[in-house]
Design an enzyme around this catalytic site. Structure first.
Site, short mmCIF file in Angstrom:
data_model
loop_
_atom_site.label_atom_id
_atom_site.label_comp_id
_atom_site.label_asym_id
_atom_site.label_seq_id
_atom_site.Cartn_x
_atom_site.Cartn_y
_atom_site.Cartn_z
N ILE A 9 47.87 -69.38 99.23
CA ILE A 9 48.20 -69.96 97.96
C ILE A 9 47.82 -69.13 96.73
O ILE A 9 48.26 -68.96 95.63
CB ILE A 9 48.03 -71.48 97.53
CG1 ILE A 9 48.95 -71.70 96.38
CG2 ILE A 9 46.66 -71.73 97.55
CD1 ILE A 9 49.14 -73.32 96.41
N ASP A 32 40.77 -76.04 97.48
CA ASP A 32 39.90 -76.03 96.41
C ASP A 32 38.94 -74.84 96.38
O ASP A 32 38.70 -74.14 95.25
CB ASP A 32 39.43 -77.41 96.25
CG ASP A 32 38.54 -77.74 94.82
OD1 ASP A 32 39.00 -77.12 93.97
OD2 ASP A 32 37.68 -78.55 95.03
N GLY A 117 44.40 -82.62 104.28
CA GLY A 117 43.09 -81.94 105.22
C GLY A 117 41.79 -82.80 105.29
O GLY A 117 42.18 -83.97 105.96
#
Length: 162
Positions: A9, A32, A117
Site C-alpha cells: 500500500i 501502520d 492482522g
C-alpha cells in the site's frame, strides 16, 4: 469503481491510502509501521500533535514521502469474540474514512484489511463489512481499492463481489 489488488500500500500512486492505525497514531506494527517508515519522520511529528484517535474514527495527514498525497488514519477494533460492538466499530472505521476522504476532495483511495492482522478480526467477516461500505460509497469515488496483503486475502474480497 472498486478494485482488488495485492500490493504494498505504501507504493500506490493515488490520492489517499488508509492506515490501520492504533489509538496513539504514533506507529506500530504491520501496515501502520510500514506506512510510518515509508512516510518519514514528518508523519510521526504530525500525528503526535493529533491527540490520538478513538476506535472507529478517522484523521487525515499529508502523505509526506509516500506517493499518495494523503494518509487517512483509522483505528479498527480488537476482536474480542464479536459481542463488544466490533462489527459496528469496524463499519464506523470504514465509513468515517470514506466520509473524511470525500470532505477533502479525495477521488482515489486504497484500504488495507483493517483489524484483521494482530487485532484478530475474522477476515471473512471484516471483508463483508468493508465491501458493504465500499458499495455504499462507490459512486462518489473514482476508485476504491482493497489493497490486500496476500492472494488469499484478495480471494476473500473477490468472493464478496461474485
Amino acid at each position: 469503481m472498486i478494485e482488488i489488488i495485492v500490493a504494498d500500500i505504501t507504493t500506490l500512486q493515488i490520492d489517499a491510502i488508509v492506515n490501520a492505525a492504533n489509538n496513539s497514531l504514533l506507529g506500530g506494527g504491520g501496515v501502520d509501521g510500514a506506512i510510518h517508515r515509508a512516510a518519514g519522520l514528518e508523519l510521526i511529528q504530525t500525528t503526535s500533535k493529533l491527540g490520538g484517535c478513538p476506535t472507529g474514527e478517522a484523521k487525515i495527514t499529508p502523505g509526506f514521502n509516500l506517493p499518495a498525497k494523503w494518509i487517512i488514519h483509522t483505528v479498527g477494533p480488537v476482536w474480542k469474540g464479536g459481542n463488544n460492538k466490533e462489527d459496528e466499530l469496524l463499519e464506523n472505521a470504514y465509513r468515517n474514512s470514506l466520509e473524511l476522504a470525500l470532505s477533502n476532495g479525495i477521488k482515489t483511495i486504497a484500504f488495507p484489511s483493517i483489524s484483521t492482522g494482530i487485532y484478530g478480526f475474522p477476515k471473512e467477516r471484516a471483508c463483508n463489512i468493508a465491501t458493504k461500505q465500499f458499495k455504499l460509497f462507490e459512486e462518489r469515488f473514482q476508485t476504491i481499492t482493497s489493497c490486500c496483503f496476500s492472494d488469499i486475502d484478495a480471494e476473500i474480497y473477490k468472493r464478496q463481489y461474485d
